[in-house]
Scaffold this motif. Structure first.
Motif, PDB file in Angstrom:
ATOM      1  N   PHE A  19      -8.233  64.581 113.690  1.00 35.43           N
ATOM      2  CA  PHE A  19      -8.843  63.913 112.523  1.00 35.43           C
ATOM      3  C   PHE A  19      -8.180  64.371 111.231  1.00 35.43           C
TER       4      PHE A  19
ATOM      5  N   SER B 178     -11.266  47.886 113.958  1.00 43.04           N
ATOM      6  CA  SER B 178     -10.600  48.573 112.840  1.00 43.04           C
ATOM      7  C   SER B 178     -11.577  48.871 111.709  1.00 43.04           C
TER       8      SER B 178
ATOM      9  N   THR C 228      -6.648  55.075 116.197  1.00 47.11           N
ATOM     10  CA  THR C 228      -7.133  53.718 116.461  1.00 47.11           C
ATOM     11  C   THR C 228      -8.218  53.808 117.529  1.00 47.11           C
TER      12      THR C 228
ATOM     13  N   ARG D 172     -11.800  57.191 106.981  1.00 47.64           N
ATOM     14  CA  ARG D 172     -10.707  58.122 107.304  1.00 47.64           C
ATOM     15  C   ARG D 172     -10.651  59.272 106.292  1.00 47.64           C
TER      16      ARG D 172
ATOM     17  N   LEU E 215     -18.374  57.911 110.168  1.00 48.18           N
ATOM     18  CA  LEU E 215     -17.837  57.256 111.362  1.00 48.18           C
ATOM     19  C   LEU E 215     -18.995  56.952 112.309  1.00 48.18           C
TER      20      LEU E 215
ATOM     21  N   THR F 239      -4.884  61.391 110.763  1.00 52.92           N
ATOM     22  CA  THR F 239      -5.943  60.484 110.298  1.00 52.92           C
ATOM     23  C   THR F 239      -5.494  59.025 110.288  1.00 52.92           C
TER      24      THR F 239
ATOM     25  N   LEU G 252     -12.843  52.357 111.261  1.00 53.14           N
ATOM     26  CA  LEU G 252     -11.964  53.358 110.642  1.00 53.14           C
ATOM     27  C   LEU G 252     -11.389  52.812 109.347  1.00 53.14           C
TER      28      LEU G 252
END
Lengths: 306, 217
Positions: free
Chosen positions: A216, A236, A224, A244, A184, A220, A239
């Motif tokens: 998390f 987006s 957003t 994820r 991430l 998950t 993620l």
């Protein structure tokens, strides 16, 4: 562990502090000055605004994984650096390539030294162009992305993070991201943490950390991210399903370690006091060579042509 | 032996839990993945960490895991023994017997060739050379390995040596690969026996094919 979890985490964070007069930051600032001088010389016809960004300005630097973001923004109505955002991006990359090895990222240009070992200089240059004259809004080129430009505002981001009230939790989560290799992006992690901890600013640090990891792990798919500088930006991609999956696995592992083993399993022991050598050997090379058991690496492919 | 991905992931997680607390194992699209930061432990001192992702095949340890450096820290340069994808060339497959024993499991794999690879990278980053040397790139490295193993001058003797390793049945009364006028039995038999126990026939046959194709170019 005899100290409380919150105290342990505070000590871990202190281990990650980098003083302004530390060797690491001095080196980064020197590199920034060199990069600035070089860019101003290469683009002497324009007047780029070159300034610090990223974790240095957000006050969220951690020792274990630090770098310097340098914004290089060109005036709205000046085409000397390039008529399009893509041209600006490429022209800045080529200008930097005269002095550094340049690695093209989505919006940033990561600099490495030209020495044989090509060490990363931990500096990312982000080229862009102001949209207006006075409000700090910029367009950035997005290399290889579905949408080739992004509208953002550095000052809005810096303020959002600096004034979030949860900077220690953000730093801890950055350390978690680094130690557990979570893909991430830091920017996304910061925004998620601020969102999850919106009503938890006075909660103890260990509880904040667990709260975010539990989100998390347990929520998950519902997570957003919204860009405070431009809510219509589609983030987006930060993620993706792959991200994820790893976030969930890493969070699950750490939460389970905390329960089964204890807090010290998460980040290890607090670092040695300053002035005490942590190694029996004088330098890293000697220590590493002593630990090496003799495997010889091999490169399947032939060396590149010079 | 192929296993269910979830079973393999759980087994590997149990194996590495205490020794590598910053690594975790999960299944993604049917693939078992070990990911995290890999600590370079020098007698209890963590010198540094590299960000890794390791794809573990379901028939591990029959087939080796693929190790990727995913932090972008190592320049993607063959001289750094890493491909453009970040896949790390930990060792020459022919050299596996000197490097890692399958019986030591995934933990042994991490403590052995993976640790050595990243220790070497750290040393190179600090301006040093690879601690135990490095095999040459591509086919040259394969040839060098067998030349050293054969204990004979590099050249036709090397190919002859590999032919003995790849043979279904060894002709002990055949002329020795080293070129001297002796049978293998009276000359380098012990060496052939030693290496036949360490390099599989399939591997030797593949090496022979690779070298011959290269020479034919």
């Amino acid at each position: 562990m005899t100290t409380s979890p919150a105290d342990y985490l505070q000590k871990i964070l202190r281990d990650q502090d980098l003083d302004e007069d530390s060797t690491e930051l001095k080196k980064l600032r020197t590199t920034k000055e060199e990069v600035t001088s070089h860019l101003k010389s290469e683009f002497s016809e324009c007047t780029p605004t070159i300034r610090y960004g990223g974790s240095y300005m957000k006050k969220t630097l951690i020792r274990e994984n630090y770098d310097l973001d340098v914004a290089c923004y060109f005036p709205r109505d000046d085409d000397d650096a390039g008529a399009s955002l893509k041209e600006i991006y490429e022209n800045v990359a080529q200008a930097l390539a005269k002095e550094y090895v340049v690695e093209r990222k989505t919006s940033a240009l990561r600099l490495r030294s030209t020495a044989a070992n090509q060490v990363s200089l931990s500096v990312d240059v982000v080229p862009g162009r102001f949209i207006h004259d006075d409000d700090g809004d910029v367009f950035l080129h997005q290399n290889g992305a579905e949408k080739d430009r992004l509208k953002t505002n550095l000052d809005t981001h810096l303020k959002h993070i600096r004034d979030s009230g949860v900077r220690p939790a953000i730093r801890l989560l950055k350390l978690w991201k680094t130690r557990y290799n979570v893909p991430l992006k830091t920017f996304g992690l910061e925004l998620l943490a601020i969102d999850i901890l919106e009503d938890e600013k006075t909660t103890p640090l260990d509880e904040q950390f667990v709260m975010v990891l539990e989100a998390f792990r347990d929520e998950t798919d519902a997570l957003t991210i919204t860009d405070p500088a431009n809510p219509s930006n589609d983030l987006s991609g930060l993620l993706s399903p792959g991200v994820r999956t790893v976030m969930k696995a890493a969070a699950t592992k750490v939460l389970s370690n905390i329960e089964a083993i204890g807090w010290e399993s998460v980040f290890g022991p607090v670092r040695q006091e300053e002035g005490k050598s942590a190694m029996p050997y004088g330098d890293i090379k000697t220590a590493a060579a002593a630990a090496h058991s003799g495997t010889r690496p091999w490169a399947r492919s032939e060396p590149r042509e010079p | 032996m192929s296993r269910n991905a979830d079973e393999l992931a759980a087994a590997i997680q149990r194996e590495i839990d205490f020794a590598f607390p910053t690594m975790y194992v999960f299944v993604s699209d049917g693939q078992v993945v070990a990911r995290g930061s890999f600590p370079l432990d020098a007698q209890g001192n963590i010198l540094d960490r590299f960000l890794v992702e390791i794809a573990v095949p379901l028939d591990f340890p029959e087939h080796l895991p693929l190790v990727y450096e995913v932090g972008g820290r190592i320049p993607r340069d063959p001289d750094r023994h890493i491909n453009d994808s970040g896949e790390c060339c930990l060792f020459l497959p022919e050299d596996q017997s000197n490097t890692w024993r399958p019986a030591s499991g995934f933990l042994g794999f991490l403590h052995g060739p993976v640790l050595d690879f990243f220790l070497g990278q750290l040393i190179v980053e600090h301006g040093g050379g690879w601690p135990s040397g490095e095999w040459q790139h591509g086919v040259s490295g394969i040839v060098d390995f067998y030349a050293v193993a054969s204990k004979a001058p590099a050249g036709p003797a090397t190919l002859g040596f590999i032919e003995f390793l790849a043979a279904a049945r060894v002709g002990w009364r055949d002329r020795c690969y080293c070129g001297r006028s002796k049978t293998l039995e009276a000359c380098h038999a012990a060496n052939v026996l030693y290496w036949r126990a360490r390099v599989s026939r399939d591997r030797a046959a593949k090496s022979l094919e690779t070298i011959r194709a290269f020479l034919a170019k």
